[in-house]
Scaffold this active site. Structure first.
Site, short mmCIF file in Angstrom:
data_model
loop_
_atom_site.label_atom_id
_atom_site.label_comp_id
_atom_site.label_asym_id
_atom_site.label_seq_id
_atom_site.Cartn_x
_atom_site.Cartn_y
_atom_site.Cartn_z
N ARG A 1 0.15 -1.67 31.32
CA ARG A 1 0.03 -3.10 31.09
C ARG A 1 -1.04 -3.32 30.04
NH1 ARG A 1 -1.32 -7.33 35.85
NH2 ARG A 1 -3.36 -6.36 35.76
N THR B 1 -2.57 -8.89 26.62
CA THR B 1 -1.34 -9.70 26.72
C THR B 1 -0.68 -9.62 28.10
OG1 THR B 1 0.09 -7.88 26.03
CG2 THR B 1 -0.89 -9.22 24.28
N ASP C 1 -7.55 -1.60 41.10
CA ASP C 1 -6.66 -0.92 40.15
C ASP C 1 -6.12 0.34 40.81
OD1 ASP C 1 -5.79 0.96 38.06
OD2 ASP C 1 -6.48 -0.61 36.70
N ASP D 1 -6.47 3.75 38.89
CA ASP D 1 -7.86 4.23 38.85
C ASP D 1 -8.29 4.76 40.22
OD1 ASP D 1 -8.20 3.70 36.19
OD2 ASP D 1 -9.25 1.80 36.49
#
Ligand code: PRP
Ligand code: URA
Length: 215
Positions: free
Chosen positions: A110, A114, A206, A209
């Site tokens: 991603r 944006t 995340d 991560d």
């Protein structure tokens, strides 16, 4: 088979107590990567078990030590498609349940500005459209990555597609319904909303991560 969500007919929340227990531990900021990976393995297998009730089977003749009998086996091929990176963290748990499944890989990240999906890798079985395809990714946030993945798989001729996500945002579920209304999404939790950076609240942070220790 668990029932679809009342407001989101394309979504089924798997509210089994063991699944919810694993999810609570995954959400916890104190859970280190090693434990996070183990819990993700477990919950992915449990979720897949809950949603595999309608997989097709074929009759098979089996010679037991005592006699020949009629039995059934899962109809193959079954294809798993993790959305890289984080989807990789769900694969071992599902393969523990269905070791005969094959695995196609789709690399998408991603863009942080944006929020659009950026593809970088794709390797599918040549006949990926043959049989059911389980697309796996722990997080469905805006829905951009999952929609892109389903677009690609439809372009490969896939029609029996299911999406397994650990945690979903309502925004992503709605976007998936708009783009691919016939694709069922299975999740452990429908969370509240996205924050300004399009992270899921309360979420688990995340996922990539936390799986790979790259925070
Ligand atoms: C995360 C997650 C999904 C995507 C969800 O991946 O694993 O693929 O974001 O967001 P979306 O619904 O708004 O598209 P990320 O882009 O962080 O890449 P990673 O798996 O390599 O960490
Ligand atoms: N990707 C993640 O890993 N977590 C989120 O909350 C949203 C996107």
């Amino acid at each position: 088979m668990p029932e679809p969500h009342a407001e989101h007919p394309n979504l089924t929340v798997l509210d089994h107590p063991v699944i919810q227990d694993r999810l609570s531990r995954l959400r916890n900021i104190e859970t280190p990567s090693e434990e996070f990976r183990r819990l993700l393995d477990q919950i992915s297998g449990l979720m897949t078990f809950r949603i595999s009730r309608d997989l097709a089977v074929d009759p098979v003749a089996v010679q037991t030590p005592l006699e020949l009998t009629e039995a059934t086996q899962l109809r193959l091929p079954i294809t798993l498609v993790p959305i890289l990176r984080a989807g990789i963290g769900m694969i071992d748990g599902i393969l523990a349940l269905i070791p005969e499944a094959r695995v196609g890989h789709l690399g998408v990240y991603r863009d942080e500005e944006t929020m659009q999906p950026v593809p970088y890798f794709e390797k599918m079985p040549a006949d990926v459209g043959n049989g059911p395809v389980l697309v796996v990714d722990p997080m469905l946030a805006t829905g951009g990555s999952a929609i892109f993945a389903i677009d690609r798989l439809k372009a490969h001729g896939c029609s029996d597609l299911r999406l397994i996500c650990l945690v979903c945002a309502p925004e992503g579920v709605a976007a998936m319904r708009e783009a691919h209304p016939e694709v069922s999404i299975y999740t452990a939790a429908l969370d509240r909303c996205l924050n300004e950076q399009s992270y899921i609240l309360p979420g688990l942070g995340d996922a990539g991560d936390r799986i790979f220790g790259t925070q």
